[in-house]
Motif scaffolding. Structure first.
Motif, short mmCIF file in Angstrom:
data_model
loop_
_atom_site.label_atom_id
_atom_site.label_comp_id
_atom_site.label_asym_id
_atom_site.label_seq_id
_atom_site.Cartn_x
_atom_site.Cartn_y
_atom_site.Cartn_z
N ASP A 132 1.00 -1.28 0.10
CA ASP A 132 -0.06 -0.06 0.04
C ASP A 132 0.81 1.11 0.01
O ASP A 132 0.65 1.97 0.86
N GLU A 133 1.77 1.46 -0.89
CA GLU A 133 2.81 2.41 -1.00
C GLU A 133 2.20 3.49 -2.18
O GLU A 133 2.33 2.95 -3.25
N PRO A 134 1.98 4.62 -1.82
CA PRO A 134 1.46 5.57 -2.65
C PRO A 134 2.51 6.02 -4.06
O PRO A 134 2.18 5.99 -5.16
N GLN A 135 3.75 5.66 -3.75
CA GLN A 135 4.79 5.88 -4.93
C GLN A 135 4.80 4.89 -5.66
O GLN A 135 5.50 5.04 -6.91
N LYS A 136 4.32 3.60 -5.42
CA LYS A 136 4.55 2.55 -6.29
C LYS A 136 3.09 2.18 -7.22
O LYS A 136 2.03 2.48 -6.78
N GLY A 137 3.44 1.49 -8.33
CA GLY A 137 2.35 1.06 -9.13
C GLY A 137 1.72 -0.20 -8.47
O GLY A 137 2.18 -0.53 -7.52
N GLY A 138 0.66 -0.26 -9.00
CA GLY A 138 0.10 -1.76 -8.40
C GLY A 138 -1.59 -1.27 -8.21
O GLY A 138 -1.95 -0.48 -7.75
N CYS A 139 -2.23 -2.54 -8.37
CA CYS A 139 -3.54 -2.56 -8.08
C CYS A 139 -3.84 -2.51 -6.34
O CYS A 139 -2.86 -3.32 -5.87
N ARG A 140 -4.74 -1.55 -5.89
CA ARG A 140 -4.98 -1.74 -4.51
C ARG A 140 -5.63 -3.03 -4.32
O ARG A 140 -6.30 -3.70 -4.99
N ILE A 141 -5.12 -3.35 -2.98
CA ILE A 141 -5.76 -4.88 -2.67
C ILE A 141 -7.04 -4.81 -2.59
O ILE A 141 -7.82 -5.93 -2.95
N ALA A 142 -7.92 -3.94 -1.92
CA ALA A 142 -9.10 -3.81 -2.00
C ALA A 142 -9.87 -4.01 -3.12
O ALA A 142 -11.06 -4.38 -3.50
N ASP A 143 -9.43 -3.47 -4.27
CA ASP A 143 -9.66 -3.43 -5.52
C ASP A 143 -9.49 -4.73 -6.43
O ASP A 143 -9.98 -4.79 -7.64
N LEU A 144 -8.64 -5.56 -6.12
CA LEU A 144 -8.19 -6.73 -6.62
C LEU A 144 -9.29 -7.71 -7.24
O LEU A 144 -9.10 -8.01 -8.47
N PRO A 145 -10.11 -8.35 -6.40
CA PRO A 145 -11.20 -9.01 -6.94
C PRO A 145 -12.01 -8.57 -8.05
O PRO A 145 -12.04 -9.33 -9.17
N ASP A 146 -12.28 -7.45 -8.08
CA ASP A 146 -13.15 -6.82 -9.19
C ASP A 146 -12.08 -6.45 -10.41
O ASP A 146 -12.53 -6.70 -11.53
N PHE A 147 -10.95 -6.25 -10.24
CA PHE A 147 -9.86 -5.95 -11.31
C PHE A 147 -9.63 -7.41 -12.09
O PHE A 147 -9.78 -7.34 -13.35
N ILE A 148 -9.52 -8.05 -11.27
CA ILE A 148 -9.27 -9.70 -11.74
C ILE A 148 -10.51 -10.10 -12.61
O ILE A 148 -10.26 -10.70 -13.85
N ALA A 149 -11.67 -9.92 -12.33
CA ALA A 149 -12.72 -10.14 -13.08
C ALA A 149 -13.06 -9.37 -14.25
O ALA A 149 -13.22 -9.87 -15.57
N GLN A 150 -12.37 -8.09 -14.22
CA GLN A 150 -12.51 -7.30 -15.20
C GLN A 150 -11.19 -7.94 -16.55
O GLN A 150 -11.40 -7.82 -17.65
N VAL A 151 -10.12 -8.28 -15.96
CA VAL A 151 -9.15 -8.79 -16.84
C VAL A 151 -9.87 -10.02 -17.43
O VAL A 151 -9.47 -10.40 -18.89
N ARG A 152 -10.43 -11.00 -16.93
CA ARG A 152 -11.01 -12.22 -17.20
C ARG A 152 -11.98 -11.61 -18.18
O ARG A 152 -12.10 -12.32 -19.55
N ALA A 153 -12.81 -10.80 -18.18
CA ALA A 153 -13.88 -10.57 -19.13
C ALA A 153 -13.40 -10.03 -20.39
O ALA A 153 -14.00 -10.02 -21.24
#
Length: 224
Positions: A132-153
């Motif tokens: 949870d570092e603001p200077q780094k890229g990466g999906c937020r942990i809380a957003d991960l399930p929804d984002f994974i669903a979008q990748v699969r879709a």
């Protein structure tokens, strides 16, 4: 000076040593040689020693170095391990075999469009901002399930999850957490671990480790 072949042999031996207590097979760990910032003449000795999977951080640098190298070593696999700008998605999808830094919806849309246009489906790791570092890229942990669903879709092949633990901290808890997130979301592969901590990563389930310094020696710019 230690040769490229001996450095490669040493890293592979360490992978095998750490796989055993984890009841894993060394062949289940893909060693990515991080060749960013290194010129072709430093990469060739590793290719000649049998290494075939390499990682680059920047699309432009890879475009300069790898067409000629791949002409000589056509079975080489090239991974993009650095942050990817959406406007470079089409070039990245054409050049790389795997992308490790899919982390936001805008990039997802650009990559899906590029893959639809080319007809080439490039496996992607979702990068998780595990600390949870603001200077780094990466999906937020809380957003991960929804984002994974979008990748699969979007019909983008989901290779797994990737993370960079916070610097100067014990990486094991972050590696273990990424493994749990993967399990919770039905994801198999884990891209985690660099030169300083890949042995820990192997113990905790890494399927892809990104190793630069241990294979190439010191580099001009900072890297794992």
């Amino acid at each position: 000076m230690e040769s490229a072949a001996s450095r490669l042999e040493n890293v592979r031996a360490n992978i095998a040593r750490m796989s055993k207590p984890a009841r894993r097979e060394p062949e289940d760990v893909t060693l990515i040689a991080v060749s960013k910032t290194h010129p072709a003449q430093r990469i060739v000795p590793l290719l000649e020693a049998g290494q075939r999977v390499f990682g680059e951080n920047r699309v432009a640098e890879a475009q300069e170095k790898w067409p000629e190298l791949r002409a000589r070593f056509p079975d080489t696999e090239l991974h993009l391990i650095g942050q990817l700008q959406s406007n470079k998605a089409e070039e990245a999808a054409a050049l790389f075999d795997v992308i490790h830094s899919l982390d936001r919806v805008s990039l997802l849309k650009s990559l899906a469009k590029a893959m639809d246009k080319s007809g080439r489906r490039v496996p992607c790791f979702v990068q998780v901002n595990i600390g949870d570092e603001p200077q780094k890229g990466g999906c937020r942990i809380a957003d991960l399930p929804d984002f994974i669903a979008q990748v699969r879709a979007a019909d983008i092949p989901l290779a797994g999850l990737m993370c960079l633990p916070p610097a100067d901290t014990e990486p094991a808890p972050f590696f273990a957490f990424l493994a749990k997130l993967a399990d919770d979301n039905g994801v198999n592969d884990l891209s985690m671990g660099m030169s300083g901590d890949y042995e820990t990563a192997v113990q905790l389930g890494a399927t892809h480790i990104r190793v630069g310094t241990a294979l190439f020696g010191a580099r001009p710019s900072q890297d794992g």
